[in-house]
Design a protein around this motif. Structure first.
Motif, PDB file in Angstrom:
ATOM      1  N   LEU A 175       0.826  -1.206   0.000  1.00 54.41           N
ATOM      2  CA  LEU A 175       0.000   0.000   0.000  1.00 54.41           C
ATOM      3  C   LEU A 175       0.863   1.260   0.000  1.00 54.41           C
ATOM      4  O   LEU A 175       0.618   2.208  -0.761  1.00 54.41           O
ATOM      5  CB  LEU A 175      -0.933  -0.003   1.207  1.00 54.41           C
ATOM      6  N   LEU A 176       1.897   1.267   0.832  1.00 54.13           N
ATOM      7  CA  LEU A 176       2.797   2.424   0.889  1.00 54.13           C
ATOM      8  C   LEU A 176       3.528   2.632  -0.436  1.00 54.13           C
ATOM      9  O   LEU A 176       3.662   3.758  -0.914  1.00 54.13           O
ATOM     10  CB  LEU A 176       3.797   2.253   2.027  1.00 54.13           C
ATOM     11  N   LEU A 177       3.987   1.544  -1.029  1.00 52.21           N
ATOM     12  CA  LEU A 177       4.703   1.649  -2.303  1.00 52.21           C
ATOM     13  C   LEU A 177       3.777   2.120  -3.423  1.00 52.21           C
ATOM     14  O   LEU A 177       4.153   2.950  -4.244  1.00 52.21           O
ATOM     15  CB  LEU A 177       5.331   0.301  -2.676  1.00 52.21           C
ATOM     16  N   ARG A 178       2.559   1.599  -3.459  1.00 49.94           N
ATOM     17  CA  ARG A 178       1.617   1.996  -4.512  1.00 49.94           C
ATOM     18  C   ARG A 178       1.156   3.444  -4.325  1.00 49.94           C
ATOM     19  O   ARG A 178       0.768   4.096  -5.284  1.00 49.94           O
ATOM     20  CB  ARG A 178       0.420   1.063  -4.552  1.00 49.94           C
ATOM     21  N   THR A 179       1.175   3.927  -3.089  1.00 48.58           N
ATOM     22  CA  THR A 179       0.819   5.323  -2.859  1.00 48.58           C
ATOM     23  C   THR A 179       1.910   6.255  -3.384  1.00 48.58           C
ATOM     24  O   THR A 179       1.622   7.254  -4.029  1.00 48.58           O
ATOM     25  CB  THR A 179       0.593   5.584  -1.358  1.00 48.58           C
ATOM     26  N   TYR A 180       3.155   5.909  -3.116  1.00 47.12           N
ATOM     27  CA  TYR A 180       4.255   6.789  -3.512  1.00 47.12           C
ATOM     28  C   TYR A 180       4.615   6.619  -4.987  1.00 47.12           C
ATOM     29  O   TYR A 180       4.770   7.590  -5.711  1.00 47.12           O
ATOM     30  CB  TYR A 180       5.481   6.536  -2.637  1.00 47.12           C
ATOM     31  N   TYR A 181       4.775   5.388  -5.420  1.00 46.96           N
ATOM     32  CA  TYR A 181       5.189   5.109  -6.794  1.00 46.96           C
ATOM     33  C   TYR A 181       3.957   4.818  -7.644  1.00 46.96           C
ATOM     34  O   TYR A 181       3.393   3.728  -7.591  1.00 46.96           O
ATOM     35  CB  TYR A 181       6.147   3.915  -6.842  1.00 46.96           C
ATOM     36  N   THR A 182       3.574   5.773  -8.447  1.00 43.94           N
ATOM     37  CA  THR A 182       2.376   5.603  -9.277  1.00 43.94           C
ATOM     38  C   THR A 182       2.597   4.579 -10.385  1.00 43.94           C
ATOM     39  O   THR A 182       1.627   4.070 -10.947  1.00 43.94           O
ATOM     40  CB  THR A 182       1.947   6.947  -9.898  1.00 43.94           C
ATOM     41  N   PHE A 232       9.963  -2.825  13.286  1.00 42.78           N
ATOM     42  CA  PHE A 232      11.081  -3.688  12.922  1.00 42.78           C
ATOM     43  C   PHE A 232      10.617  -4.873  12.071  1.00 42.78           C
ATOM     44  O   PHE A 232      11.373  -5.376  11.243  1.00 42.78           O
ATOM     45  CB  PHE A 232      11.856  -4.158  14.162  1.00 42.78           C
ATOM     46  N   VAL A 233       9.358  -5.299  12.235  1.00 41.63           N
ATOM     47  CA  VAL A 233       8.819  -6.365  11.389  1.00 41.63           C
ATOM     48  C   VAL A 233       8.645  -5.846   9.959  1.00 41.63           C
ATOM     49  O   VAL A 233       9.042  -6.497   8.993  1.00 41.63           O
ATOM     50  CB  VAL A 233       7.475  -6.893  11.957  1.00 41.63           C
ATOM     51  N   LEU A 234       8.038  -4.650   9.840  1.00 38.19           N
ATOM     52  CA  LEU A 234       7.871  -4.054   8.511  1.00 38.19           C
ATOM     53  C   LEU A 234       9.224  -3.819   7.843  1.00 38.19           C
ATOM     54  O   LEU A 234       9.391  -4.077   6.646  1.00 38.19           O
ATOM     55  CB  LEU A 234       7.119  -2.730   8.613  1.00 38.19           C
ATOM     56  N   GLU A 235      10.175  -3.334   8.617  1.00 43.58           N
ATOM     57  CA  GLU A 235      11.495  -3.048   8.068  1.00 43.58           C
ATOM     58  C   GLU A 235      12.188  -4.326   7.595  1.00 43.58           C
ATOM     59  O   GLU A 235      12.819  -4.346   6.542  1.00 43.58           O
ATOM     60  CB  GLU A 235      12.346  -2.340   9.124  1.00 43.58           C
ATOM     61  N   GLY A 236      12.035  -5.396   8.357  1.00 44.15           N
ATOM     62  CA  GLY A 236      12.615  -6.677   7.947  1.00 44.15           C
ATOM     63  C   GLY A 236      12.012  -7.196   6.658  1.00 44.15           C
ATOM     64  O   GLY A 236      12.734  -7.645   5.749  1.00 44.15           O
ATOM     65  N   LEU A 284      11.080   4.351   6.107  1.00 45.73           N
ATOM     66  CA  LEU A 284      10.606   5.383   7.024  1.00 45.73           C
ATOM     67  C   LEU A 284       9.968   6.563   6.295  1.00 45.73           C
ATOM     68  O   LEU A 284       9.057   7.201   6.823  1.00 45.73           O
ATOM     69  CB  LEU A 284      11.767   5.868   7.896  1.00 45.73           C
ATOM     70  N   ASP A 285      10.399   6.847   5.073  1.00 50.17           N
ATOM     71  CA  ASP A 285       9.835   7.974   4.316  1.00 50.17           C
ATOM     72  C   ASP A 285       8.478   7.654   3.694  1.00 50.17           C
ATOM     73  O   ASP A 285       7.673   8.559   3.454  1.00 50.17           O
ATOM     74  CB  ASP A 285      10.799   8.406   3.213  1.00 50.17           C
ATOM     75  N   LEU A 286       8.208   6.394   3.421  1.00 47.61           N
ATOM     76  CA  LEU A 286       6.952   6.023   2.759  1.00 47.61           C
ATOM     77  C   LEU A 286       5.716   6.305   3.616  1.00 47.61           C
ATOM     78  O   LEU A 286       4.749   6.879   3.120  1.00 47.61           O
ATOM     79  CB  LEU A 286       6.997   4.556   2.325  1.00 47.61           C
ATOM     80  N   PRO A 287       5.689   5.932   4.904  1.00 48.47           N
ATOM     81  CA  PRO A 287       4.507   6.277   5.709  1.00 48.47           C
ATOM     82  C   PRO A 287       4.319   7.781   5.872  1.00 48.47           C
ATOM     83  O   PRO A 287       3.183   8.260   5.928  1.00 48.47           O
ATOM     84  CB  PRO A 287       4.758   5.622   7.070  1.00 48.47           C
ATOM     85  N   LEU A 288       5.422   8.521   5.926  1.00 51.88           N
ATOM     86  CA  LEU A 288       5.303   9.974   6.033  1.00 51.88           C
ATOM     87  C   LEU A 288       4.588  10.540   4.815  1.00 51.88           C
ATOM     88  O   LEU A 288       3.701  11.383   4.934  1.00 51.88           O
ATOM     89  CB  LEU A 288       6.683  10.613   6.196  1.00 51.88           C
ATOM     90  N   TYR A 289       4.962  10.070   3.639  1.00 53.00           N
ATOM     91  CA  TYR A 289       4.287  10.516   2.411  1.00 53.00           C
ATOM     92  C   TYR A 289       2.835  10.048   2.402  1.00 53.00           C
ATOM     93  O   TYR A 289       1.936  10.793   2.017  1.00 53.00           O
ATOM     94  CB  TYR A 289       5.023   9.981   1.184  1.00 53.00           C
ATOM     95  N   PHE A 290       2.614   8.820   2.827  1.00 50.45           N
ATOM     96  CA  PHE A 290       1.267   8.242   2.833  1.00 50.45           C
ATOM     97  C   PHE A 290       0.310   9.068   3.694  1.00 50.45           C
ATOM     98  O   PHE A 290      -0.758   9.465   3.247  1.00 50.45           O
ATOM     99  CB  PHE A 290       1.342   6.808   3.360  1.00 50.45           C
ATOM    100  N   PHE A 291       0.715   9.377   4.924  1.00 54.23           N
ATOM    101  CA  PHE A 291      -0.167  10.124   5.822  1.00 54.23           C
ATOM    102  C   PHE A 291      -0.212  11.607   5.475  1.00 54.23           C
ATOM    103  O   PHE A 291      -1.223  12.265   5.714  1.00 54.23           O
ATOM    104  CB  PHE A 291       0.233   9.902   7.282  1.00 54.23           C
ATOM    105  N   GLU A 292       0.838  12.148   4.903  1.00 52.52           N
ATOM    106  CA  GLU A 292       0.810  13.537   4.436  1.00 52.52           C
ATOM    107  C   GLU A 292      -0.191  13.665   3.293  1.00 52.52           C
ATOM    108  O   GLU A 292      -0.969  14.614   3.240  1.00 52.52           O
ATOM    109  CB  GLU A 292       2.201  13.952   3.967  1.00 52.52           C
ATOM    110  N   ASN A 293      -0.190  12.695   2.411  1.00 47.90           N
ATOM    111  CA  ASN A 293      -1.137  12.669   1.300  1.00 47.90           C
ATOM    112  C   ASN A 293      -2.569  12.562   1.832  1.00 47.90           C
ATOM    113  O   ASN A 293      -3.478  13.190   1.310  1.00 47.90           O
ATOM    114  CB  ASN A 293      -0.814  11.492   0.375  1.00 47.90           C
ATOM    115  N   TYR A 294      -2.761  11.782   2.881  1.00 47.86           N
ATOM    116  CA  TYR A 294      -4.090  11.638   3.474  1.00 47.86           C
ATOM    117  C   TYR A 294      -4.563  12.949   4.093  1.00 47.86           C
ATOM    118  O   TYR A 294      -5.699  13.348   3.923  1.00 47.86           O
ATOM    119  CB  TYR A 294      -4.069  10.546   4.542  1.00 47.86           C
TER     120      TYR A 294
END
Length: 153
Positions: free
Chosen positions: A20-27, A60-64, A79-89
């Motif tokens: 979800l995070l990747l699809r939000t950032y990378y169109t 740490f699970v997500l990062e792994g 760490l940057d992907l959720p920031l973009y995701f919630f900023e977009n929201y």
């Protein structure tokens, strides 16, 4: 739930969140088949669900999972992907000035108080409704008694 089922659940949830995070950032990762980001109501439910503390997967699970799956790709750090995701929201939400104007309207305050204080559970809804009906019936009975008393006299 045994430990294997728990690990499987954490893995599937973690993969979903990362996708979800990747699809939000990378169109480029989006296509018509994966149109979850186009369904506004569903997307809002996912945003709210991700914000809830009890539904969060440890980072740490997500990062792994992210490091294992995306090691060969040149992507943003996780760490940057959720920031973009919630900023977009937050951009999709109403601006604070509109929210403040909405909250200052007395009708909206009364409606919120009514929902919060009198209709916050099914039992309170039933008892409040019953009290309103009984009050209306008492009023009707009083009016009928007064009208009957004036006709007799």
């Amino acid at each position: 739930m045994d430990s294997d089922e728990f690990v499987t659940m954490m893995l599937v949830d973690g993969c979903f969140i990362i996708e979800l995070l990747l699809r939000t950032y990378y169109t480029d990762f989006r296509d018509a088949e994966h149109s979850i980001l186009l369904a506004t109501r569903l997307c809002n439910d996912i945003y709210r669900d991700l914000i809830l503390l009890e539904n969060q997967i440890p980072f740490f699970v997500l990062e792994g999972i992210f490091n294992l799956a995306m090691a060969d790709f040149n992507l943003l750090p996780l760490l940057d992907l959720p920031l973009y995701f919630f900023e977009n929201y937050n951009v999709q939400q109403k601006p604070p000035s509109e929210l403040n104007a909405y909250c200052k309207d007395p009708r909206h305050k009364w409606k919120a108080t009514l929902k919060h204080d009198y209709f916050n559970s099914p039992w309170r809804t039933a008892s409040t409704s019953a009290a309103i009906v009984l009050l209306a019936l008492t009023f009707i009975q009083t009016v009928c008694s007064i009208l009957g008393a004036t006709k007799v006299a």
